[in-house]
Design an enzyme around this catalytic site. Sequence first.
Site, PDB file in Angstrom:
ATOM      1  N   HIS A   1      26.246  59.305  56.176  1.00  0.00           N
ATOM      2  CA  HIS A   1      25.680  59.630  54.863  1.00  0.00           C
ATOM      3  C   HIS A   1      25.802  58.487  53.863  1.00  0.00           C
ATOM      4  CE1 HIS A   1      24.382  63.599  55.917  1.00  0.00           C
ATOM      5  NE2 HIS A   1      25.554  63.815  56.462  1.00  0.00           N
TER       6      HIS A   1
ATOM      7  N   ASP B   1      23.276  54.536  57.709  1.00  0.00           N
ATOM      8  CA  ASP B   1      22.463  55.494  58.458  1.00  0.00           C
ATOM      9  C   ASP B   1      21.110  54.913  58.847  1.00  0.00           C
ATOM     10  OD1 ASP B   1      24.587  57.193  58.295  1.00  0.00           O
ATOM     11  OD2 ASP B   1      23.600  58.677  57.024  1.00  0.00           O
TER      12      ASP B   1
ATOM     13  N   ASP C   1      16.600  55.470  55.202  1.00  0.00           N
ATOM     14  CA  ASP C   1      17.387  56.673  54.981  1.00  0.00           C
ATOM     15  C   ASP C   1      17.618  56.807  53.482  1.00  0.00           C
ATOM     16  OD1 ASP C   1      19.042  58.925  56.167  1.00  0.00           O
ATOM     17  OD2 ASP C   1      20.527  57.937  54.887  1.00  0.00           O
TER      18      ASP C   1
END
Length: 184
Positions: free
Chosen positions: A160, A165, A12
Amino acid sequence: MTAAREVFVSVDVETSGPIPGEYSLLSIGACSVFNPESSFKCEVKPISNKFDPKALEVTGLSMKDLHQRGRDPVVAMKAFSDWLAQLARTDEMLVFVGFNAPFDWSFVNYYFHRFTGENPFGFTALDIKALYMGATGCDWADTRSSKIDDHLKPTLNGTHDALHDARYQAEILRLIYRDLIRDR
């Protein structure tokens, strides 16, 4: 001839905007899908001052702070490459896994090529949203994380924070594999 063992890596990223080159990769989080405690995280010094205020609002990251504390992109991508090399032997294939993989992969691919000369993942990625759609036969609109969470009931959720994530995405992939693919 036998197929190379595949090593799935959930990745991510947080960025300053929608496209690499013009906007910066700000944070990378990655973990082994089947061993999420094996992980990598770093913040990256921006390569431009351009940003979308909404992107920074979502992440809580500061361009000014990252100019000071972020790793130089060459150092960050070398460290990421070195970590990936520890996950897979030379006869194994790294598989990039992402939730909306085209977005995350575009930044990782751009940064690897620009700052190290090659992408250890090659030129492909596994998109969790597309895999879920194929496994369930749902509509594209039903591949939002909230819809997938309602169906699969992961213990983690998206925040986030790139590493958190990545671990959340890894859990989603494991649940898809266990509940939707293996039971067929």
